[in-house]
Write a protein that holds these residues in place. Structure first.
Motif, mmCIF file in Angstrom:
data_model
loop_
_atom_site.group_PDB
_atom_site.id
_atom_site.type_symbol
_atom_site.label_atom_id
_atom_site.label_comp_id
_atom_site.label_asym_id
_atom_site.label_seq_id
_atom_site.Cartn_x
_atom_site.Cartn_y
_atom_site.Cartn_z
ATOM 1 N N VAL A 258 0.924 -1.273 0.146
ATOM 2 C CA VAL A 258 0.065 -0.090 -0.007
ATOM 3 C C VAL A 258 0.986 1.269 0.037
ATOM 4 C CG1 VAL A 258 -1.784 1.337 1.216
ATOM 5 C CG2 VAL A 258 -1.966 -1.155 1.074
ATOM 6 N N TRP A 263 -1.973 3.797 -3.461
ATOM 7 C CA TRP A 263 -3.068 3.741 -2.468
ATOM 8 C C TRP A 263 -3.126 4.235 -1.171
ATOM 9 C CZ3 TRP A 263 -7.639 2.077 -4.213
ATOM 10 C CH2 TRP A 263 -7.843 1.219 -5.324
ATOM 11 N N LEU A 306 -9.273 -2.222 -2.916
ATOM 12 C CA LEU A 306 -7.958 -2.559 -2.437
ATOM 13 C C LEU A 306 -7.894 -4.191 -2.745
ATOM 14 C CD1 LEU A 306 -7.541 -0.830 1.037
ATOM 15 C CD2 LEU A 306 -6.083 -0.670 -1.185
ATOM 16 N N SER A 309 -7.445 -5.075 -6.319
ATOM 17 C CA SER A 309 -6.075 -4.536 -6.817
ATOM 18 C C SER A 309 -4.996 -5.235 -6.181
ATOM 19 C CB SER A 309 -5.881 -3.046 -6.725
ATOM 20 O OG SER A 309 -4.730 -2.529 -7.251
#
Length: 348
Positions: A258, A263, A306, A309
């Motif tokens: 992340v 993100w 999330l 992905s």
């Protein structure tokens, strides 16, 4: 002899000041350490310059905003009573402490990304959880202290006012209904009815109540002691439970997949937006609506994105919780008012 009220006030103010000032100092110090680690020079001039700026920021906000507002709220009680629906202390903390802390936390991730990309031999490690957890813990502590101010810290909690209101209302309804029945059936004057105490939990409205398992009512002293529920203890419990979803989302930001990607920005932005509902008073009618709009609905799209992905770095249980809470709120509060869903049904 110092009174207990004065001691309580001093302790609460010291705890609130620590919760207001410490997170910014810790987060900025981590940022300074990461920035110093990128430099090739052994001098620590940049480190101490950043740390001194954080100390100056905390000192200025404390002297110019925190202390004057605190003194004004304490001295001018009539102004404090005119504040409805929001809490000034929580607003100062969210704007002056949480927002800079989240900003410097994102800046720290950018520094770590640049340092990792410049040295390909370094392995990508998760961000430390302590700084961000400290920020949220201090915010929750402020919330708990603001809720505990109206309660004494010693002694047993007295019967709540709502229980007394429910009991008195039921007594009046029972007395009037019995008097009308006796007057219609005979000419005998109605006798005074005996007051019956009914727990407030079993009373929701004078309409027909759904049937279900009866709640136990312990009379023995040992079970009554074990089943006792104190509002002051519930404040600690629900203050942490209500923010568990935001804590989990911020924890996801520390994952290497992340914070090394873009993100990191939506995660921190939506996590901060979900904290804005802490500005409202605990019994504000808009609190549940804003909880759904500011947390549940944005977290649905964020968690779903999330998972699609990056995989299940965020729990699927959290996504199910957000979907069910948002759907149940809009269904039972709005859709049931439509003609198609207006029929009252029970399972038995």
């Amino acid at each position: 002899m110092i009174s207990g009220k004065t001691i309580k006030l001093v302790v609460f103010e010291l705890l609130e000041f620590v919760a207001f000032s410490v997170p910014t100092l810790v987060i900025v110090e981590k940022f300074a350490s990461s920035y110093q680690g990128m430099l090739t020079t052994p001098e620590r001039t940049h480190y101490w310059m950043i740390v001194s700026c954080s100390i100056a920021y905390v000192a200025s906000t404390t002297l110019l905003i925190w202390v004057p507002v605190k003194v004004l709220l304490y001295k001018k009680r009539h102004l404090y009573k005119k504040i409805k629906g929001w809490r000034p202390v929580m607003m100062m903390s969210v704007i002056l402490t949480t927002l800079p802390s989240f900003s410097f936390s994102v800046a720290t991730t950018e520094i770590k990304k640049n340092g990792t990309s410049s040295n390909s031999n370094d392995s990508i490690t998760p961000l430390p959880d302590l700084p961000v957890s400290l920020v949220l813990t201090c915010l929750i502590v402020l919330d708990i202290i603001e809720k505990l101010r109206i309660y004494p810290l010693r002694g047993t909690q007295k019967m709540s006012l709502s229980h007394h209101i429910h009991e008195t209302t039921l007594q009046n309804i029972r007395t009037v209904s019995d008097g009308v029945t006796q007057s219609a059936g005979s000419s005998v004057a109605p006798q005074p009815t005996k007051r019956t105490k009914v727990p407030a939990a079993n009373i929701e409205s004078p309409s027909l109540q759904p049937e279900g398992p009866q709640e136990p009512n312990f009379q023995l002293s040992i079970w009554r002691t074990v089943s006792h529920q104190d509002r002051r203890a519930e404040i600690f419990l629900w203050s942490f439970v209500n923010w568990s979803d935001t804590v989990e989302m911020v924890r996801v930001a520390g994952h290497s997949a992340v914070y090394t990607s873009a993100w990191i920005y939506p995660v921190y932005i939506f996590s901060y937006i979900s904290l804005l509902r802490i500005l409202l008073t605990p019994k504000n009618p808009l609190r549940h609506f804003l909880g759904v709009v500011l947390q549940e609905v944005p977290f649905i799209f964020l968690r779903l994105s999330l998972i699609i992905s990056l995989g299940t770095i965020t729990p699927v249980l959290g996504l199910c919780k957000n979907v069910l809470v948002a759907f149940s709120y809009f269904y039972f509060n709005h859709l049931t008012k439509l003609r198609l869903f207006s029929t009252y049904e029970t399972s038995f």
